[in-house]
Design an enzyme around this catalytic site. Structure first.
Site, PDB file in Angstrom:
ATOM      1  CD  GLU A 442      -1.393  -0.129   3.868  1.00  0.00           C
ATOM      2  OE1 GLU A 442      -2.222   0.807   3.114  1.00  0.00           O
ATOM      3  OE2 GLU A 442      -1.373  -0.643   4.524  1.00  0.00           O
ATOM      4  CG  ASP A 515       1.121  -0.036   7.094  1.00  0.00           C
ATOM      5  OD1 ASP A 515       2.091  -0.591   6.693  1.00  0.00           O
ATOM      6  OD2 ASP A 515       0.593   1.228   6.825  1.00  0.00           O
TER       7      ASP A 515
END
Length: 662
Positions: A442, A515
């Site tokens: 990401e 994450d």
């Protein structure tokens, strides 16, 4: 390792006293995987299958009409039949023991070796009941014979009492087995699933039309989302044809009626029963096969015979019809999109292993082929209009197969000319697919760290901007217009939906690396939804993984340890850093803030990292098919267009939330 090889040899004489002989049921407890295929959930449910199979053998032999399966609130499962009952008189070879005790405590003992007690049976090795006894914390057997009731108890395979006469009974006969799996073998979390046991009982009832199975379960064991009934009588007079009707609910077929039938084999060798249809919705088919009511998920010789019989018959029909296009049809063209139920009953079947996942009896292929071919000839000739519709449908499958093969050959020939990759992709230099992997990360920040941490030879990085489109609730036009989805599709090279091509996939592993927080989990769920809908075969073939980056780094002095979550952090503080002072705890805010060296060490180095493989049921069994349908329902519920479903899910599960990352 060098210390191991350079160490001074220790005197160690290897003699006869070092040879250990396992007696009784000790081999089963020492190596349960050899007998039931493991010690996981599927394995301890297999114990129940062994007992139900014994009851079914009584039914198939014509001695039992009813079987009861009851799941008790305390974790015990009881299987009861109204058959002949296990003999309780002294065994001729072991006069100090009853036949019941010999069967339950001695491997390779039973009434299914000679063929006099059972013409056909699912139990063959004399291992099932004794293995269940060995792996049970407690087992109770009651036998009703000659209007007398007998009882014996066992713990971890050992008899606790001799066979005891309980008293006279006038309206009962047969065998009742109650047991609970041993937590020493299967772990403290061992617990039977009502849904799995109910499906097992229902499948057995489908497979033998002469038996009635009465299922019951304590209501307290049924979860709020579980649709398993607490009580149900299972009896299906049309056998596997009823089974096929059940599995085809909501789907229409190419022909008005399925091809179904039952043929008794010559010389009392058994029977072959089948039911086949061809769904016209162009979705994947399904195929389930059984031998003596035992499921054979890996197929075997009976399936080989079915394929041969159908193929020869259909080619002959096409030849008589003057349809030259059918000359090249294969068994896969006929059956790849079909719904198939096949059940055979044969004497002395040979299986691959004790768990009986594949039939290897060579004569079964010939028996099934001969049993199926003539009825299929007659079925085709009785309704020429339907037969021609089926033939055209299968020819279409064959031509589609040829088109795909030609397209693949063209793609291989022009791969270097046609290859177009997104500009954000940092590709690996290895030319072969084997051993390569692509990380979907990401953002450009995380992508930058990943590019520095990667192995340039075998690891590619594709940064994605923010949260990708939720494909479950989006139109196809919107999906095609999305830049991030186009980038992923181009980078992977395998196409999507019905144009998916396994041979075009450019990487062996596709790894979602986000994450370790709520936003990262949401992005991962969106990506998994994308692959589930657009490239399901990629998941089924084991290519999709999720990386597990740590959330914390704990440092004290020169020692650094990583923790995946709060629970592991607390455990490390109590163990690795016990009594340590001034432990520095760093919480990673995102992969972009993690130094490349740490990212490589914790998340990208194949020798040190941990990956989760994403999987979906393969539909190889009825249970897998139902789990697949349940998965589809949950994806639609959580990711679909109706927010009220998500709100309902949150309301139902909010009470289970313990920690919120907000």
């Amino acid at each position: 390792m060098s210390d191991l090889f350079n160490a001074t040899p220790v005197k160690n004489e290897y003699s006869a006293k070092d040879i250990e002989v396992l007696e009784g049921l000790d081999p089963v407890r020492k190596r349960p995987g050899m007998y039931i295929g493991g010690i996981d959930e599927r394995a301890y449910h297999h114990l129940v299958a062994e007992i139900i199979d014994n009851a079914m053998d009584e039914a198939v032999a014509g001695y039992a009409t009813n079987i009861e399966v009851y799941l008790n609130a305390d974790g015990y499962i009881t299987v009861k039949d109204n058959g002949r009952g296990i003999p309780v008189d002294p065994h001729p070879k072991f006069p100090d023991k009853s036949a019941l005790e010999v069967i339950t405590t001695t491997l390779h003992s039973g009434g299914k070796f000679g063929g006099d007690a059972y013409a056909v049976s699912g139990g063959l090795h004399g291992v099932g009941l004794s293995a269940v006894n060995a792996l049970s914390a407690h087992m109770i057997i009651e036998v009703a014979r000659d209007k007398k009731l007998y009882r014996q108890e066992y713990r971890q395979g050992h008899p606790q009492t001799p066979v005891e006469f309980v008293g006279p009974v006038s309206n009962r006969r047969g065998t009742s087995v109650s047991f609970i799996p041993d937590t020493e073998i299967f772990g403290e979390t061992v617990r039977f699933k009502p849904s799995t046991l109910f499906r097992m009982a229902r499948t057995k009832a489908f497979l033998f039309r002469g038996v009635e199975i009465r299922w019951s379960c304590e209501p307290s064991l049924i979860g709020p989302d579980d649709k398993t009934p607490t009580e149900q009588i299972l009896k299906f007079p049309n056998g596997v044809a009823d089974f096929l009707d059940y599995l085809m609910q909501g789907r229409t077929a190419v022909t008005p009626k399925p091809f179904s039938g039952r043929v008794e084999l010559p010389d009392n060798e058994g029977a072959v029963e089948w039911a086949i249809c061809w769904p016209d919705d162009f979705k994947d088919g399904f195929s389930y096969s059984y031998c003596n009511t035992v499921v054979t998920p890996l197929g075997g010789t009976h399936e080989t015979g079915l394929r041969a019989g159908l193929t020869k018959s259909l080619r002959a029909f096409a030849d008589m019809s003057g349809n030259k296009k059918a000359a090249d049809i294969t068994a896969d063209d006929i059956l790849s999109t079909a719904g198939v139920m096949l059940s055979v009953f044969i004497k002395d079947p040979q299986f691959q292993g004790q768990t009986k996942e594949k039939l290897v009896t060579q004569s079964a292929a010939r028996l099934v082929e001969n049993a199926v071919k003539d009825p299929f000839d007659h079925w085709l000739s009785r309704d020429i209009k339907s037969a021609n519709a089926l033939l055209e449908f299968i020819i279409e499958r064959a031509e589609e197969r040829k088109r795909k093969k030609k397209t693949l050959e063209t793609a291989r020939a022009n791969a270097t000319k046609k290859l177009r990759l997104p500009g954000k992709l940092a590709d690996c230099s290895h030319k072969e697919t084997s051993g390569t992997e692509i990380f979907l990360v990401e953002g450009d920040s995380a992508g930058g760290s990943a590019k520095q941490a990667r192995d340039r030879m075998r690891q590619a990085i594709l940064p994605l901007r923010g949260k990708i489109l939720n494909v479950i609730s989006a139109s196809n036009d919107k999906i095609l217009a999305n830049e991030e989805i186009r980038d992923m599709t181009e980078a992977l090279g395998c196409g999507r939906r019905d144009k998916y091509n396994e041979d075009g996939l450019r990487y062996e592993k596709i790894i979602i690396m986000t994450d370790a927080d709520v936003d990262g989990a949401h992005i991962a769920s969106l990506l998994m939804s994308f692959f589930y809908q657009e490239m399901p075969k990629l998941i089924e073939n084991g290519h999709l993984y999720i990386a597990l980056p740590p959330l914390y780094r704990l440092t004290q002095g020169g020692k650094s340890v990583y923790a995946a979550d709060d629970e592991e952090k607390e455990r490390l503080l109590k163990t690795v850093f016990k009594n340590a002072k001034n432990v520095d705890i760093s919480r990673f805010k995102g992969l972009g803030e993690m130094p490349p060296a740490q990212l490589k060490e914790t998340t990208m180095d194949p020798a040190k990292r941990t990956l989760l493989r994403v999987s979906v049921p393969r539909k190889s069994t009825e249970e897998d098919a139902e789990e697949s349908a349940y998965t589809a329902q949950m994806v639609e519920r959580l990711m679909g267009t109706k927010p009220e479903y998500r709100f309902q899910f949150i309301q139902e599960h909010a009470k289970f939330v313990e920690n919120l990352d907000i």
